[in-house]
Design a protein around this motif. Structure first.
Motif, PDB file in Angstrom:
ATOM      1  N   ASN A 171      -0.009   3.335  -4.172  1.00 32.79           N
ATOM      2  CA  ASN A 171       0.936   2.618  -3.319  1.00 32.79           C
ATOM      3  C   ASN A 171       0.122   1.856  -2.271  1.00 32.79           C
ATOM      4  O   ASN A 171      -0.308   2.426  -1.279  1.00 32.79           O
ATOM      5  CB  ASN A 171       1.881   3.630  -2.649  1.00 32.79           C
ATOM      6  CG  ASN A 171       2.822   2.969  -1.663  1.00 32.79           C
ATOM      7  OD1 ASN A 171       2.965   1.739  -1.660  1.00 32.79           O
ATOM      8  ND2 ASN A 171       3.468   3.760  -0.831  1.00 32.79           N
ATOM      9  N   LYS A 227       1.106  -0.315  -0.262  1.00 33.38           N
ATOM     10  CA  LYS A 227       1.891  -0.682   0.934  1.00 33.38           C
ATOM     11  C   LYS A 227       1.644  -2.165   1.262  1.00 33.38           C
ATOM     12  O   LYS A 227       1.486  -2.962   0.350  1.00 33.38           O
ATOM     13  CB  LYS A 227       1.554   0.247   2.110  1.00 33.38           C
ATOM     14  CG  LYS A 227       1.578   1.716   1.687  1.00 33.38           C
ATOM     15  CD  LYS A 227       1.583   2.673   2.831  1.00 33.38           C
ATOM     16  CE  LYS A 227       1.586   4.103   2.284  1.00 33.38           C
ATOM     17  NZ  LYS A 227       1.843   5.101   3.286  1.00 33.38           N
ATOM     18  N   HIS A 250      10.948   5.442  -0.237  1.00 35.81           N
ATOM     19  CA  HIS A 250       9.732   5.875   0.476  1.00 35.81           C
ATOM     20  C   HIS A 250      10.112   6.168   1.928  1.00 35.81           C
ATOM     21  O   HIS A 250      10.982   5.498   2.490  1.00 35.81           O
ATOM     22  CB  HIS A 250       8.662   4.782   0.395  1.00 35.81           C
ATOM     23  CG  HIS A 250       7.333   5.251   0.901  1.00 35.81           C
ATOM     24  ND1 HIS A 250       7.047   5.310   2.246  1.00 35.81           N
ATOM     25  CD2 HIS A 250       6.238   5.717   0.257  1.00 35.81           C
ATOM     26  CE1 HIS A 250       5.816   5.787   2.392  1.00 35.81           C
ATOM     27  NE2 HIS A 250       5.300   6.041   1.201  1.00 35.81           N
ATOM     28  N   GLU A 286       7.049  13.890  -0.890  1.00 35.50           N
ATOM     29  CA  GLU A 286       6.131  13.392   0.142  1.00 35.50           C
ATOM     30  C   GLU A 286       6.613  13.850   1.514  1.00 35.50           C
ATOM     31  O   GLU A 286       7.452  13.170   2.133  1.00 35.50           O
ATOM     32  CB  GLU A 286       6.092  11.869   0.127  1.00 35.50           C
ATOM     33  CG  GLU A 286       5.574  11.269  -1.159  1.00 35.50           C
ATOM     34  CD  GLU A 286       4.941   9.904  -0.909  1.00 35.50           C
ATOM     35  OE1 GLU A 286       3.759   9.748  -1.219  1.00 35.50           O
ATOM     36  OE2 GLU A 286       5.625   9.023  -0.366  1.00 35.50           O
ATOM     37  N   ALA A 318       2.932  14.444   6.421  1.00 34.72           N
ATOM     38  CA  ALA A 318       1.640  14.400   5.722  1.00 34.72           C
ATOM     39  C   ALA A 318       1.240  12.976   5.332  1.00 34.72           C
ATOM     40  O   ALA A 318       0.112  12.752   4.899  1.00 34.72           O
ATOM     41  CB  ALA A 318       1.696  15.274   4.471  1.00 34.72           C
ATOM     42  N   ILE A 319       2.156  12.017   5.486  1.00 36.52           N
ATOM     43  CA  ILE A 319       1.870  10.654   5.015  1.00 36.52           C
ATOM     44  C   ILE A 319       1.028   9.898   6.034  1.00 36.52           C
ATOM     45  O   ILE A 319       1.448   9.699   7.183  1.00 36.52           O
ATOM     46  CB  ILE A 319       3.184   9.889   4.730  1.00 36.52           C
ATOM     47  CG1 ILE A 319       3.942  10.581   3.596  1.00 36.52           C
ATOM     48  CG2 ILE A 319       2.900   8.437   4.392  1.00 36.52           C
ATOM     49  CD1 ILE A 319       5.290   9.952   3.287  1.00 36.52           C
ATOM     50  N   GLY A 320      -0.162   9.507   5.604  1.00 32.00           N
ATOM     51  CA  GLY A 320      -1.030   8.688   6.448  1.00 32.00           C
ATOM     52  C   GLY A 320      -1.565   9.411   7.664  1.00 32.00           C
ATOM     53  O   GLY A 320      -2.075   8.792   8.595  1.00 32.00           O
ATOM     54  N   GLY A 357       0.915  12.376   0.194  1.00 36.32           N
ATOM     55  CA  GLY A 357       0.710  12.667   1.613  1.00 36.32           C
ATOM     56  C   GLY A 357      -0.734  13.058   1.854  1.00 36.32           C
ATOM     57  O   GLY A 357      -1.124  14.204   1.621  1.00 36.32           O
ATOM     58  N   SER A 358      -1.557  12.048   2.258  1.00 34.13           N
ATOM     59  CA  SER A 358      -2.973  12.285   2.585  1.00 34.13           C
ATOM     60  C   SER A 358      -3.753  12.924   1.438  1.00 34.13           C
ATOM     61  O   SER A 358      -4.591  13.801   1.658  1.00 34.13           O
ATOM     62  CB  SER A 358      -3.094  13.128   3.867  1.00 34.13           C
ATOM     63  OG  SER A 358      -2.532  12.422   4.952  1.00 34.13           O
ATOM     64  N   LEU A 409       1.231  10.453  -5.709  1.00 33.33           N
ATOM     65  CA  LEU A 409       1.524   9.125  -5.166  1.00 33.33           C
ATOM     66  C   LEU A 409       0.587   8.963  -3.969  1.00 33.33           C
ATOM     67  O   LEU A 409       0.640   9.758  -3.027  1.00 33.33           O
ATOM     68  CB  LEU A 409       2.996   9.025  -4.734  1.00 33.33           C
ATOM     69  CG  LEU A 409       3.469   7.742  -4.076  1.00 33.33           C
ATOM     70  CD1 LEU A 409       3.147   6.517  -4.916  1.00 33.33           C
ATOM     71  CD2 LEU A 409       4.970   7.798  -3.820  1.00 33.33           C
ATOM     72  N   GLY A 429      -1.481   6.667  -0.977  1.00 35.03           N
ATOM     73  CA  GLY A 429      -1.534   5.485  -0.117  1.00 35.03           C
ATOM     74  C   GLY A 429      -2.977   5.110   0.189  1.00 35.03           C
ATOM     75  O   GLY A 429      -3.635   4.395  -0.561  1.00 35.03           O
ATOM     76  N   GLY A 430      -3.487   5.627   1.295  1.00 30.76           N
ATOM     77  CA  GLY A 430      -4.814   5.258   1.796  1.00 30.76           C
ATOM     78  C   GLY A 430      -5.913   5.279   0.738  1.00 30.76           C
ATOM     79  O   GLY A 430      -6.660   4.297   0.589  1.00 30.76           O
TER      80      GLY A 430
HETATM   81  P1  PGA Z   1      -1.124   8.372   2.153  1.00 35.40           P
HETATM   82  O1  PGA Z   1       0.288   7.695   1.748  1.00 35.40           O
HETATM   83  O2  PGA Z   1      -1.788   8.805   0.878  1.00 35.40           O
HETATM   84  O3  PGA Z   1      -1.869   7.310   2.889  1.00 35.40           O
HETATM   85  O4  PGA Z   1      -0.776   9.554   3.023  1.00 35.40           O
HETATM   86  C1  PGA Z   1       1.077   8.236   0.744  1.00 35.40           C
HETATM   87  C2  PGA Z   1       2.326   7.415   0.580  1.00 35.40           C
HETATM   88  O5  PGA Z   1       2.849   6.910   1.577  1.00 35.40           O
HETATM   89  O6  PGA Z   1       2.831   7.236  -0.541  1.00 35.40           O
END
Ligand code: PGA
Length: 253
Positions: free
Chosen positions: A9, A11, A87, A158, A162-164, A203-204, A223, A225-226
């Motif tokens: 993802n 973003k 999301h 998620e 824990a996200i970002g 989530g991270s 899934l 992000g970073g």
């Molecule tokens: P993250 O994001 O891996 O940067 O925590 C996950 C997401 O938002 O899907």
């Protein structure tokens, strides 16, 4: 057995190494890349055969006077097969309710896209012991007639905290929540669809914590992000999930 997925993802970002370089490096079954809308076609055209494409959102209407919106059908036309819906950034920043996420999910299914629906509790809900009830409610809200026609719906657990944040859920927490998610799917969704629904964690996720989450989290993938903006890190996640063919492993060694 549910399919296994590793979803990037991006973003509102692009990989600093460039789209072409990223796609050239991540050739593994189960990988799905979700770029911002304007890059869907470019990613679909440049991705290796094993890599599929997702949008990060779609409109809650099929067509018409909705300035700035992009329909599920248009996303399909761009070569994407998946769409991320609900999301936490959509729910929390743009105020998407369970009802809106359900409408989008129905339109995605009707347009031939596989929805990747995100659920998860926030920190306050976890601290009050409501994590399972929140996720189960989000799954119940998606119980809709269109599910009967869906080939596959992917669920991404998620937790918002824990996200970002650099603070991933432990594999024990993830395993407990994955069980609760599967119970809720069996309760609210058609049994056959629920049984084969992949349950992902997000989530991270990093190459450092992925191995433990794969081994003990009871999930069917991630899934991300970073760590999805760097092909080396993303490929390391694919490796921790055992998605690379043996010839690719040879190359990496
Ligand atoms: P993250 O994001 O891996 O940067 O925590 C996950 C997401 O938002 O899907």
């Amino acid at each position: 057995m549910p399919n296994r997925y590793l979803i990037a993802n991006w973003k509102m970002n692009l990989p600093p190494e460039g789209i072409g370089a990223f796609l050239g490096a991540v050739n593994a079954d189960g990988i799905v890349v979700a770029p911002p809308f304007p890059y869907l076609r470019e990613v679909a055209a440049g991705a290796p055969k094993s890599v599929a494409v997702a949008a990060q959102n779609c409109a809650d209407q099929p067509a018409g006077a909705f300035t700035g919106e992009v329909s599920a059908r248009m996303i399909r036309d761009c070569g994407a097969r998946f769409v991320i819906l609900g999301h936490s950034e959509r729910r929390n920043i743009y105020g998407e309710s369970d009802a809106v996420v359900a409408k989008k999910t129905a339109l995605a299914i009707e347009s031939g896209l596989t929805p990747i629906v995100c659920i998860g509790e926030n920190l306050n809900e976890r601290e009050r012991g409501h994590a399972m009830a929140v996720c189960s409610g989000q799954i119940a809200a998606l119980g809709m007639p269109q599910l009967a026609n869906a080939g596959e719906v992917i669920v991404a657990y998620e937790p918002v905290w824990a996200i970002g944040t650099g603070r991933n859920a432990t594999s024990a927490m993830v395993a407990e929540m994955a069980r609760a998610v599967r119970d809720a799917l069996m309760r609210y969704w058609p049994a056959e669809l629920a049984q084969r629904a992949p349950v992902l964690y997000g989530g991270s996720v990093t190459p450092e914590n992925a191995g433990d989450l794969v081994a003990h989290g009871g999930i069917d993938g991630f899934l991300v992000g970073g760590a999805s903006l760097d092909s080396k890190k993303f490929l390391a996640l694919a490796e921790s999930m055992n998605l690379l063919s043996s010839s690719q492993n040879d190359v990496m060694i």
